[in-house]
Design a protein around this motif. Structure first.
Motif, mmCIF file in Angstrom:
data_model
loop_
_atom_site.group_PDB
_atom_site.id
_atom_site.type_symbol
_atom_site.label_atom_id
_atom_site.label_comp_id
_atom_site.label_asym_id
_atom_site.label_seq_id
_atom_site.Cartn_x
_atom_site.Cartn_y
_atom_site.Cartn_z
ATOM 1 N N SER A 26 0.810 -1.221 0.000
ATOM 2 C CA SER A 26 0.000 0.000 0.000
ATOM 3 C C SER A 26 0.845 1.274 0.000
ATOM 4 N N ASP A 27 2.116 1.169 -0.346
ATOM 5 C CA ASP A 27 2.995 2.339 -0.375
ATOM 6 C C ASP A 27 2.635 3.203 -1.583
ATOM 7 N N ASN A 29 4.057 5.643 -2.855
ATOM 8 C CA ASN A 29 5.224 6.105 -3.619
ATOM 9 C C ASN A 29 5.704 5.080 -4.634
ATOM 10 N N HIS A 30 5.229 3.844 -4.510
ATOM 11 C CA HIS A 30 5.626 2.775 -5.422
ATOM 12 C C HIS A 30 4.376 1.962 -5.748
ATOM 13 N N SER A 31 3.720 2.311 -6.826
ATOM 14 C CA SER A 31 2.408 1.735 -7.127
ATOM 15 C C SER A 31 2.341 1.036 -8.491
#
Length: 252
Positions: A26-27, A29-31
């Motif tokens: 769920s970050d 910044n990295h999707s």
């Protein structure tokens, strides 16, 4: 737009991108995850780096990762989103970068019928070309032609809607489990109308006729117009063996 058949090697690239996307959590910044295959069959993986200043997309990060690994020209690339979004197409900036840096790469995109591959140039029609990119070119062949190309029995090919530029290139044999490639040079590209093509222009030999050539092209390019403009491409291979019997030479 007609979808291109997916080879097993190309499915591996899509699978790698989708598998990595499931690990992103769920970050925010990295999707997005991306995977790209080079001519040696190696798959390189990376994720995006979101930032308000314009952090790079996953496709651009994987280009850097591949370059750091000495990958050379890339053959196939795919990106997938987190949270179960699956395969996603590249944004406009990524399309431009791919076209300039890897002009022969095939890009995986989602369609109603499932994943499909598009040549990057098909995703950016009438686009600007960055003249200083100095990209290394790839010329694709069916894997059954490897021996004929390697031994200089085959020194020409007939193409339709498949721009090939004169100069050095890596000759890639699609879906070859050994990922064999050859270094060569495209020596000339001539444009002719198919319905006016002569035996000499097509560089036919070994008893092949113009009618047989046209039949083969129609099979390879379904819906090919009879008056289509085709390209006659001639090439040489580094370390090729000229002077062998040429009766088995194919032109398609």
């Amino acid at each position: 737009m007609v979808s291109m058949k997916l080879f097993d090697s190309e499915r591996r690239v899509i699978d790698a991108a989708e598998r990595l996307a499931t690990l992103l959590g769920s970050d925010p910044n990295h999707s997005v995850a991306a995977a790209a295959m080079d001519t040696a069959g190696r798959i390189h993986e990376a994720v995006n780096v979101y930032h308000f200043t314009g952090g790079p997309c996953a496709e651009l990060v994987v280009l850097g990762a591949a370059a750091a690994a000495g990958a050379g020209p890339l053959v196939t690339i795919a990106a997938a989103g987190d949270q179960g979004r699956g395969l996603i197409p590249p944004c406009g900036r990524c399309r431009q970068a791919l076209l300039d840096l890897h002009p022969d790469v095939f890009v995986a995109v989602p369609t109603d019928a499932g994943p499909a591959l598009r040549p990057i140039r098909k995703l950016l029609p009438d686009t600007y070309f960055f003249p200083d990119a100095a990209a290394h070119r790839i010329v694709r062949f069916n894997k059954r032609y490897y021996e004929a190309v390697a031994t200089a029995q085959k020194t020409s090919t007939v193409r339709y809607d498949d721009p090939i530029a004169p100069g050095p290139a890596t000759f890639l044999f699609e879906d070859d489990e050994a990922h064999r490639t050859l270094n060569g040079t495209v020596t000339s590209v001539e444009h002719h109308r198919l319905d006016r093509l002569t035996t000499a222009q097509a560089r036919l030999d070994g008893g092949t006729t113009i009618d047989e050539l046209k039949t083969g092209l129609q099979s390879h390019y379904p819906g090919l117009p009879s008056d289509a403009e085709v390209e006659i491409v001639t090439f040489t291979v580094e370390g090729g063996t000229p002077g062998l019997p040429r009766g088995s030479r194919k032109t398609i």
